[in-house]
Write an enzyme that holds these catalytic residues in place. Structure first.
Site, PDB file in Angstrom:
ATOM      1  N   GLN A   1     -11.185   0.483  -5.151  1.00  0.00           N
ATOM      2  CA  GLN A   1     -10.595  -0.373  -4.108  1.00  0.00           C
ATOM      3  C   GLN A   1     -10.440  -1.806  -4.604  1.00  0.00           C
ATOM      4  OE1 GLN A   1      -9.492   0.767  -1.112  1.00  0.00           O
ATOM      5  NE2 GLN A   1      -8.852  -1.256  -0.443  1.00  0.00           N
TER       6      GLN A   1
ATOM      7  N   ASP B   1      -3.594   5.810  -7.829  1.00  0.00           N
ATOM      8  CA  ASP B   1      -2.918   4.605  -7.335  1.00  0.00           C
ATOM      9  C   ASP B   1      -1.597   4.365  -8.056  1.00  0.00           C
ATOM     10  OD1 ASP B   1      -4.287   3.190  -5.276  1.00  0.00           O
ATOM     11  OD2 ASP B   1      -5.876   2.647  -6.675  1.00  0.00           O
TER      12      ASP B   1
ATOM     13  N   LYS C   1      -9.998   6.493   4.448  1.00  0.00           N
ATOM     14  CA  LYS C   1      -9.613   7.371   3.331  1.00  0.00           C
ATOM     15  C   LYS C   1     -10.551   8.571   3.268  1.00  0.00           C
ATOM     16  CE  LYS C   1      -7.687   3.728   0.477  1.00  0.00           C
ATOM     17  NZ  LYS C   1      -8.022   2.598  -0.395  1.00  0.00           N
TER      18      LYS C   1
HETATM   19  N1  GUN Z   1      -6.255  -2.557  -1.880  1.00  0.00           N
HETATM   20  C1  GUN Z   1      -5.211  -2.706  -1.030  1.00  0.00           C
HETATM   21  N2  GUN Z   1      -4.299  -1.726  -1.235  1.00  0.00           N
HETATM   22  C2  GUN Z   1      -4.792  -0.951  -2.224  1.00  0.00           C
HETATM   23  C3  GUN Z   1      -4.317   0.235  -2.856  1.00  0.00           C
HETATM   24  O1  GUN Z   1      -3.234   0.771  -2.564  1.00  0.00           O
HETATM   25  N3  GUN Z   1      -5.141   0.749  -3.817  1.00  0.00           N
HETATM   26  C4  GUN Z   1      -6.312   0.175  -4.181  1.00  0.00           C
HETATM   27  N4  GUN Z   1      -7.006   0.755  -5.151  1.00  0.00           N
HETATM   28  N5  GUN Z   1      -6.778  -0.921  -3.603  1.00  0.00           N
HETATM   29  C5  GUN Z   1      -6.019  -1.464  -2.622  1.00  0.00           C
END
Ligand code: GUN
Length: 302
Positions: free
Chosen positions: A107, A130, A63
């Site tokens: 996360q 998100d 990311k």
């Molecule tokens: N963990 C796995 N997928 C995601 C996601 O799309 N967003 C977040 N914040 N954590 C994750």
């Protein structure tokens, strides 16, 4: 998107998520450059990682890299697994109040001692990238404009690109998670599909799947959905990313769909890897750009 690869058995079009995502990231980078030139604004994304979960570490690194490549600022906060909830809340509060931060992603999963829903909702809705904040969940459920979760958004983009109009199609979403299954079903409903949400208690899951023109697999079970569960010509979006051991003692990534058998029946299918996965981060950048513009009252030209 590739046409058939020429092999005798595979009939499905392979939907190339890697190429689609690269294209989307290019478009986002162009818009970020426009924002810099015209408004001296650089979108900023803060990612918070608590603990050392190896898969999460890989995602967070990826990311950060792609955020910078798109011309945005990336702020990474890596905290130990023992971080208290109070300290995490304090960091989120600081990020909520930082004018250089337009998107905040915490996360998941979080360590067990932390109240995950409470943390998700402590991120300002205006900085939620998100689409997990209750306010954004409510907007999606009621058809209002808001931030849409990244994986379902990327899946929908690929579906619309491949199929065009989705209205009236029968869709099944296998899996009912808050991150993928539920928002995916709401997005398909918004496109006027007739939507079934299937889950572990569904009776005759293969029969339900066989009815669907669109099948989205998001159960987290390696290769659970077989080719003979798929309606001939259906479009299959495989959200699963599962690491399985191979006979030679190594490992490989597979989806929730048994690719080989499914590709003989489906009209189109996303591969794993190289399907939905790359679209998730591209959509995160898309959501960050959207929030940066909203927070600064800027409408971006196409
Ligand atoms: N963990 C796995 N997928 C995601 C996601 O799309 N967003 C977040 N914040 N954590 C994750």
């Amino acid at each position: 998107m590739n046409e058939n690869d020429g092999s005798k058995r595979s009939v499905a079009t392979i939907i190339d998520g890697k190429a689609f995502a690269a294209n989307l990231r290019g478009e986002i980078a162009r818009k970020v450059e426009w924002l810099k030139q015209n408004h001296s604004l650089i979108p900023g994304l803060a990612v918070v990682l608590v603990g050392e979960d190896p898969a999460s570490q890989v995602y967070v690194r990826s990311k950060g890299k792609q955020t910078v490549e798109a011309g945005m600022n990336s702020y990474e906060h890596k905290l130990s697994a023992e971080t208290s909830q109070a300290d995490l809340l304090k960091l989120i509060d600081d990020l909520n109040n930082d004018p250089d931060v337009h998107g905040i992603l915490v996360q998941l999963p979080l360590p067990k001692h932390i109240d995950e829903p409470m943390i998700i909702n402590s991120v300002a809705a205006e900085k939620d990238v998100d689409g997990f904040h209750l306010s954004n969940v409510g907007k999606l459920a009621t058809g209002a404009e808001g931030i849409v979760p990244c994986t379902p958004l990327g899946s929908l983009m690929m579906l619309k690109d491949h199929l065009g109009e989705l209205s009236g199609k029968k869709a099944i979403v296998v899996g009912r998670s808050n991150i993928v299954g539920k928002p995916m079903a709401l997005l398909l409903l918004r496109e006027s599909c007739t939507v079934t949400i299937a889950h572990s208690r569904t009776q005759d899951l293969p029969g339900e799947c066989r009815e669907a023109d669109i099948l989205v697999a998001a159960v987290g079970r390696p290769e659970m959905i077989k080719g003979d569960w798929i309606k001939p010509g259906a479009t299959v979006i495989d959200v699963g990313i599962n690491r399985i051991e191979t006979e030679d003692g190594g490992n490989r990534l597979v989806g929730d769909v048994e690719f080989e058998s499914a590709a003989e029946v489906a009209g189109a299918i996303t591969p794993v890897p190289g399907g939905v996965g790359p679209m998730t981060i591209a959509c995160l950048l898309h959501n960050t750009l959207q929030q940066a513009c909203r927070l600064n009252d800027i409408a971006i030209p196409d």
